[in-house]
Write a protein that holds these residues in place. Structure first.
Motif, mmCIF file in Angstrom:
data_model
loop_
_atom_site.group_PDB
_atom_site.id
_atom_site.type_symbol
_atom_site.label_atom_id
_atom_site.label_comp_id
_atom_site.label_asym_id
_atom_site.label_seq_id
_atom_site.Cartn_x
_atom_site.Cartn_y
_atom_site.Cartn_z
ATOM 1 N N ASN A 69 0.838 -1.197 0.000
ATOM 2 C CA ASN A 69 0.000 0.000 0.000
ATOM 3 C C ASN A 69 0.879 1.256 0.000
ATOM 4 O O ASN A 69 1.576 1.516 0.981
ATOM 5 C CB ASN A 69 -0.908 -0.014 1.231
ATOM 6 C CG ASN A 69 -1.871 1.142 1.269
ATOM 7 O OD1 ASN A 69 -1.670 2.165 0.614
ATOM 8 N ND2 ASN A 69 -2.921 1.001 2.054
ATOM 9 N N PRO A 70 0.836 2.057 -1.057
ATOM 10 C CA PRO A 70 1.688 3.250 -1.110
ATOM 11 C C PRO A 70 1.309 4.321 -0.084
ATOM 12 O O PRO A 70 2.056 5.280 0.105
ATOM 13 C CB PRO A 70 1.507 3.762 -2.541
ATOM 14 C CG PRO A 70 0.194 3.219 -2.975
ATOM 15 C CD PRO A 70 0.016 1.904 -2.263
ATOM 16 N N GLU A 71 0.183 4.148 0.584
ATOM 17 C CA GLU A 71 -0.253 5.108 1.605
ATOM 18 C C GLU A 71 0.256 4.756 3.002
ATOM 19 O O GLU A 71 -0.124 5.392 3.981
ATOM 20 C CB GLU A 71 -1.785 5.197 1.621
ATOM 21 C CG GLU A 71 -2.370 5.688 0.312
ATOM 22 C CD GLU A 71 -1.873 7.091 -0.044
ATOM 23 O OE1 GLU A 71 -1.886 7.971 0.828
ATOM 24 O OE2 GLU A 71 -1.460 7.287 -1.203
ATOM 25 N N ILE A 72 1.111 3.733 3.103
ATOM 26 C CA ILE A 72 1.665 3.315 4.398
ATOM 27 C C ILE A 72 3.183 3.319 4.307
ATOM 28 O O ILE A 72 3.767 2.698 3.422
ATOM 29 C CB ILE A 72 1.118 1.933 4.809
ATOM 30 C CG1 ILE A 72 -0.397 2.039 5.033
ATOM 31 C CG2 ILE A 72 1.838 1.411 6.055
ATOM 32 C CD1 ILE A 72 -1.077 0.747 5.374
ATOM 33 N N ASP A 73 3.809 4.035 5.235
ATOM 34 C CA ASP A 73 5.265 4.149 5.286
ATOM 35 C C ASP A 73 5.886 3.217 6.322
ATOM 36 O O ASP A 73 7.023 2.773 6.161
ATOM 37 C CB ASP A 73 5.679 5.580 5.672
ATOM 38 C CG ASP A 73 5.138 6.627 4.730
ATOM 39 O OD1 ASP A 73 5.272 6.450 3.506
ATOM 40 O OD2 ASP A 73 4.575 7.629 5.228
ATOM 41 N N VAL A 74 5.147 2.983 7.407
ATOM 42 C CA VAL A 74 5.672 2.250 8.556
ATOM 43 C C VAL A 74 4.573 1.347 9.098
ATOM 44 O O VAL A 74 3.407 1.742 9.154
ATOM 45 C CB VAL A 74 6.117 3.226 9.687
ATOM 46 C CG1 VAL A 74 6.628 2.478 10.902
ATOM 47 C CG2 VAL A 74 7.150 4.218 9.181
ATOM 48 N N VAL A 75 4.959 0.142 9.517
ATOM 49 C CA VAL A 75 4.045 -0.774 10.201
ATOM 50 C C VAL A 75 4.650 -1.100 11.555
ATOM 51 O O VAL A 75 5.829 -1.465 11.650
ATOM 52 C CB VAL A 75 3.847 -2.081 9.395
ATOM 53 C CG1 VAL A 75 2.991 -3.061 10.188
ATOM 54 C CG2 VAL A 75 3.248 -1.794 8.032
ATOM 55 N N ILE A 76 3.843 -0.957 12.598
ATOM 56 C CA ILE A 76 4.273 -1.340 13.942
ATOM 57 C C ILE A 76 3.292 -2.372 14.461
ATOM 58 O O ILE A 76 2.090 -2.113 14.534
ATOM 59 C CB ILE A 76 4.312 -0.140 14.910
ATOM 60 C CG1 ILE A 76 5.188 0.988 14.345
ATOM 61 C CG2 ILE A 76 4.813 -0.584 16.279
ATOM 62 C CD1 ILE A 76 5.140 2.268 15.160
#
Length: 180
Positions: A69-76
């Motif tokens: 998803n190009p709208e997400i930079d980081v996943v925690i």
């Protein structure tokens, strides 16, 4: 040591939060809420939030979907980093990583040692990169989420942080995939 360069503009990152738990619902998710609150307080954007059971394939599939998803930079993610048979979050993260950020787990352990002593050895917190997205797996306790955010992530996800930070290298994370 580290500092904030006030001459630079803050750049908000878009962060998804995943809680891994067989028993929690959204209203019982204290650890996920700690992260959501800190993300907002720091000026970042909550891009998505989910709760999934301790199932390796489901976790990895969700991580891959967010990476794509190009709208997400980081996943925690929070939860599933311990030593029990149901703790599979670390394995799911490693199924997705292109590169592991080895020092993240080390620094998290150092931070944890100051708070909980040798009990820190029971955490397998990890970080990595895939598809130009940062991924971090934190323990499922609110205290661990506070420690990881307050002592590591809030600084590394701030473009103004010096001498270096994760945000400034976003454009180069996927340079190996570009045509020459």
């Amino acid at each position: 040591m580290s500092r904030i360069d006030e001459t630079k503009d803050f750049i908000a990152t878009r962060i998804a939060v995943l809680t891994v738990s067989d028993s929690r619902s959204l209203d019982q998710d204290r650890s996920g809420q700690v992260l959501v609150d800190r993300i907002a307080d720091a000026g970042h954007v909550l891009a998505d939030r989910k709760i999934l059971p301790d199932e390796r394939v489901e976790i990895a599939d969700q991580l891959r979907a967010w990476v794509a998803n190009p709208e997400i930079d980081v996943v925690i993610s929070t939860g599933g980093t311990g030593l029990t048979g149901r703790d599979v979050t670390v394995e799911a993260h490693r199924d997705v990583y292109e590169k592991e950020i080895d020092a993240f787990g080390t620094v998290f352990t150092i931070v944890s040692m100051q708070k909980i002593g040798t009990s820190a050895v029971q955490s397998r917190a990890t970080g990595g990169v895939a598809g130009g997205t940062y991924l971090f797996a934190l323990p499922g306790s609110p205290g661990a989420c506070k420690d990881a955010w307050d002592e590591i992530l809030v600084k590394q996800l701030d473009y103004r942080h010096r001498p270096c930070n994760f945000v400034e290298i976003f454009p180069r994370l996927d340079e190996h995939q570009r045509r020459k």
